[in-house]
Design a protein around this motif. Structure first.
Motif, PDB file in Angstrom:
ATOM      1  N   GLU A   1     -11.680   6.764  44.578  1.00  0.00           N
ATOM      2  CA  GLU A   1     -12.126   5.628  43.768  1.00  0.00           C
ATOM      3  C   GLU A   1     -13.071   4.735  44.572  1.00  0.00           C
ATOM      4  OE1 GLU A   1     -11.720   4.785  40.511  1.00  0.00           O
ATOM      5  OE2 GLU A   1     -10.837   6.773  40.301  1.00  0.00           O
ATOM      6  N   GLN A   2     -12.693   4.433  45.809  1.00  0.00           N
ATOM      7  CA  GLN A   2     -13.553   3.626  46.680  1.00  0.00           C
ATOM      8  C   GLN A   2     -14.862   4.335  46.975  1.00  0.00           C
ATOM      9  OE1 GLN A   2     -11.253   2.834  50.156  1.00  0.00           O
ATOM     10  NE2 GLN A   2      -9.970   1.286  49.184  1.00  0.00           N
TER      11      GLN A   2
ATOM     12  N   SER B   1     -15.908   8.189  53.473  1.00  0.00           N
ATOM     13  CA  SER B   1     -14.625   7.533  53.694  1.00  0.00           C
ATOM     14  C   SER B   1     -13.956   8.258  54.861  1.00  0.00           C
ATOM     15  CB  SER B   1     -13.765   7.592  52.430  1.00  0.00           C
ATOM     16  OG  SER B   1     -13.414   8.921  52.139  1.00  0.00           O
TER      17      SER B   1
ATOM     18  N   ALA C   1      -6.976   6.968  45.539  1.00  0.00           N
ATOM     19  CA  ALA C   1      -7.461   5.655  45.959  1.00  0.00           C
ATOM     20  C   ALA C   1      -8.730   5.776  46.803  1.00  0.00           C
ATOM     21  CB  ALA C   1      -6.369   4.918  46.733  1.00  0.00           C
ATOM     22  N   GLU C   2      -8.735   6.745  47.706  1.00  0.00           N
ATOM     23  CA  GLU C   2      -9.906   6.922  48.572  1.00  0.00           C
ATOM     24  C   GLU C   2     -11.122   7.389  47.763  1.00  0.00           C
ATOM     25  OE1 GLU C   2     -10.936   9.386  52.612  1.00  0.00           O
ATOM     26  OE2 GLU C   2      -8.864   8.758  52.260  1.00  0.00           O
TER      27      GLU C   2
ATOM     28  N   SER D   1     -22.172   8.373  50.474  1.00  0.00           N
ATOM     29  CA  SER D   1     -21.027   7.520  50.731  1.00  0.00           C
ATOM     30  C   SER D   1     -20.011   8.322  51.523  1.00  0.00           C
ATOM     31  CB  SER D   1     -20.440   7.060  49.398  1.00  0.00           C
ATOM     32  OG  SER D   1     -19.288   6.292  49.597  1.00  0.00           O
TER      33      SER D   1
ATOM     34  N   GLY E   1     -17.093   4.324  43.945  1.00  0.00           N
ATOM     35  CA  GLY E   1     -17.544   2.960  43.736  1.00  0.00           C
ATOM     36  C   GLY E   1     -18.701   2.602  44.654  1.00  0.00           C
ATOM     37  N   ARG E   2     -18.613   2.997  45.916  1.00  0.00           N
ATOM     38  CA  ARG E   2     -19.716   2.767  46.866  1.00  0.00           C
ATOM     39  C   ARG E   2     -20.921   3.635  46.541  1.00  0.00           C
ATOM     40  NH1 ARG E   2     -15.543   2.713  51.035  1.00  0.00           N
ATOM     41  NH2 ARG E   2     -16.162   4.841  51.506  1.00  0.00           N
TER      42      ARG E   2
END
Length: 151
Positions: free
Chosen positions: A142-143, A22, A139-140, A20, A146-147
């Motif tokens: 967490e995303q 970001s 926040a980043e 994953s 999650g992915r």
């Protein structure tokens, strides 16, 4: 959650494509446990000692030779070129460990490495350890986790 400490484990995980990504982080994963340490490799093989079988019944003083239970191991790579100040690097590593702790029960077991792949904008986050940087990283991450959980 246990830390990854062996260089060979970092190399093995980072050799795989990221699971994953970001804007600032990448997560890599390999199923299975860490490599055996050098001490374990030396002492689990049949040793050719001049004392013969005298060493056969000896037990190690520490329990590092015991196989670790299946679980999650975490490593983080936060290079100086992307986070110049040590305060920022420490903040990001703490956020990485906290995010992994929140998601460890739903992630598949194995070795996980989170890598900072791009710096945070100095114009947007002028302080090395501001609350804004902490919230943005959280926040980043967490995303990201999650992915990673879904893939």
């Amino acid at each position: 959650m246990k830390p990854i400490v062996q260089k060979a484990d970092f190399e093995r995980v980072l050799a795989t494509p990221s699971r994953s990504r970001s804007a600032h982080f990448a997560v890599h994963h390999v199923s299975g446990g860490p490599c055996a340490s050098r001490w374990q490799r030396l002492h689990t093989a049949e040793s050719k000692l001049s004392t013969g079988d005298a060493h056969a019944g000896a037990q190690p003083v520490d329990d590092s030779a015991r196989p670790a239970p299946e679980g999650c191991w975490l490593g983080s790579v936060v290079p100086k070129r992307h986070a110049r100040r040590s305060v920022t690097r420490v903040l990001l590593k703490r956020q990485i460990r906290a995010a992994m702790a929140r998601h460890a029960d739903v992630l598949p077991p194995g070795l996980w490495v989170v890598r900072l792949r791009a710096p945070f904008a100095v114009a947007q986050f002028p302080s090395a350890a501001s609350d804004a940087l902490r919230q943005a990283a959280r926040a980043e991450l967490e995303q990201l986790f999650g992915r990673a959980r879904r893939s």
